[in-house]
Design an enzyme around this catalytic site. Structure first.
Site, PDB file in Angstrom:
ATOM      1  N   ASN A   4       0.825  -1.214   0.000  1.00 51.08           N
ATOM      2  CA  ASN A   4       0.000   0.000   0.000  1.00 51.08           C
ATOM      3  C   ASN A   4       0.859   1.264   0.000  1.00 51.08           C
ATOM      4  O   ASN A   4       0.555   2.236  -0.703  1.00 51.08           O
ATOM      5  CB  ASN A   4      -0.930   0.005   1.207  1.00 51.08           C
ATOM      6  CG  ASN A   4      -2.155  -0.873   1.014  1.00 51.08           C
ATOM      7  OD1 ASN A   4      -2.580  -1.129  -0.105  1.00 51.08           O
ATOM      8  ND2 ASN A   4      -2.715  -1.358   2.106  1.00 51.08           N
TER       9      ASN A   4
ATOM     10  N   GLU B 145      -6.168  -7.270   5.378  1.00 51.33           N
ATOM     11  CA  GLU B 145      -5.544  -8.201   4.435  1.00 51.33           C
ATOM     12  C   GLU B 145      -5.530  -9.632   4.967  1.00 51.33           C
ATOM     13  O   GLU B 145      -4.742 -10.464   4.522  1.00 51.33           O
ATOM     14  CB  GLU B 145      -4.112  -7.763   4.115  1.00 51.33           C
ATOM     15  CG  GLU B 145      -3.136  -7.848   5.262  1.00 51.33           C
ATOM     16  CD  GLU B 145      -3.107  -6.602   6.140  1.00 51.33           C
ATOM     17  OE1 GLU B 145      -2.120  -6.431   6.867  1.00 51.33           O
ATOM     18  OE2 GLU B 145      -4.064  -5.810   6.088  1.00 51.33           O
TER      19      GLU B 145
END
Length: 274
Positions: free
Chosen positions: A129, A164
């Site tokens: 990210n 996640e």
């Protein structure tokens, strides 16, 4: 009476005295149908269903059942959507919790095979990210779920546990089967062509696999066992599947990782037996 060729004249055009619905009844049925539409739009499906049943009874079998079928179909679709993660289309935490409670009470999951639960976490996902941005990270998670789903048996399912992290639930699969399925998933993700998204991208996962074949005192305990084993996989080098040997209680790594690494026991709870 005209009986040419021995055939009496057709009388189908003559209305039956019972075929027409009285205006008051038709109006009442229309009101119930309108109420059903309004309630369905507000998500109050049970009340909508009752109003449609009243309308059907009033109309004595006229084509209103098609509307009832539509309401039922929309209800089922809305229910399914409420149990899906909007990003990955995997099941969500709500479905996971509801389904696990039901499965743990299922006699089939208390037999010899039992039930296995695995927690899957993307290694170093924060770096993905931070490097590529959150929309890119979303695409990574979507591909990840595709790979997780690819090798699941019909009775199993994948659910997004949070962020996640994903859960794989394998009813009727013993520990050997569950570890094999999870190791295959880890291998697929490791070998996935991530370079299609970016030449420098590589994605791996760590997995903790818990299993029970007897009564479980609480859902949290089974999931907690998988989480502790996931912690062991993470702190033993990542890109690995960790499980607890049912013969001696030791924690092991599956596949190639088991031959080159050992579990780091520091801060890893050893009382993970159910």
């Amino acid at each position: 009476m005209d009986t040419r060729d021995g055939v009496p004249p057709r009388e189908a055009s003559r209305p039956s005295e019972h075929s027409a619905t009285p205006p008051a009844t038709a109006n009442a049925a229309a009101r119930h149908t309108a109420l059903a539409e309004e309630l369905a739009g507000a998500g109050r499906w049970e009340q909508a269903y009752q109003h449609m049943r009243t309308a059907v009874r009033l109309l004595h079998g006229q084509p209103v059942p098609d509307e009832l079928d539509r309401l039922r179909r929309e209800h089922a679709e809305a229910r399914e959507q409420s149990l899906r993660d909007s990003l990955t289309a995997s099941y969500n935490r709500r479905y996971l919790d509801e389904r696990l409670v039901a499965l743990l009470d299922d006699p089939l999951c208390r037999g010899t095979a039992g039930i296995s639960v695995a927690l899957v976490d993307v290694d170093h996902f924060k770096q993905v990210n931070d490097t590529y941005g959150h929309p890119f990270g979303d695409r990574v998670l979507q591909r990840l779920v595709t790979e997780l789903d690819a090798g699941l048996p019909d009775s199993a399912f994948c659910a997004r546990y949070g962020g996640e992290e994903f859960a794989l639930v394998l009813p009727g699969h013993d520990l050997v089967d569950a570890v094999r399925i999870c190791e295959a998933a880890r291998h697929r993700i490791n070998r996935h062509p991530w370079h299609e998204l970016d030449p420098g991208l590589r994605v791996t996962v760590s997995i903790g696999v818990a299993h029970t074949s007897g009564p479980v005192t609480g859902l949290e305990r089974l999931v907690g066992m998988a989480d502790a084993l996931l912690y062991g996989a993470k702190h033993s080098g990542r890109n690995a599947v960790a499980y607890q040997d049912e013969r001696n209680g030791s924690v092991r790594l599956a596949g190639p990782a088991g031959g080159r690494r050992s579990i780091r026991w520091r801060r890893l709870r050893t009382d993970t037996r159910l």
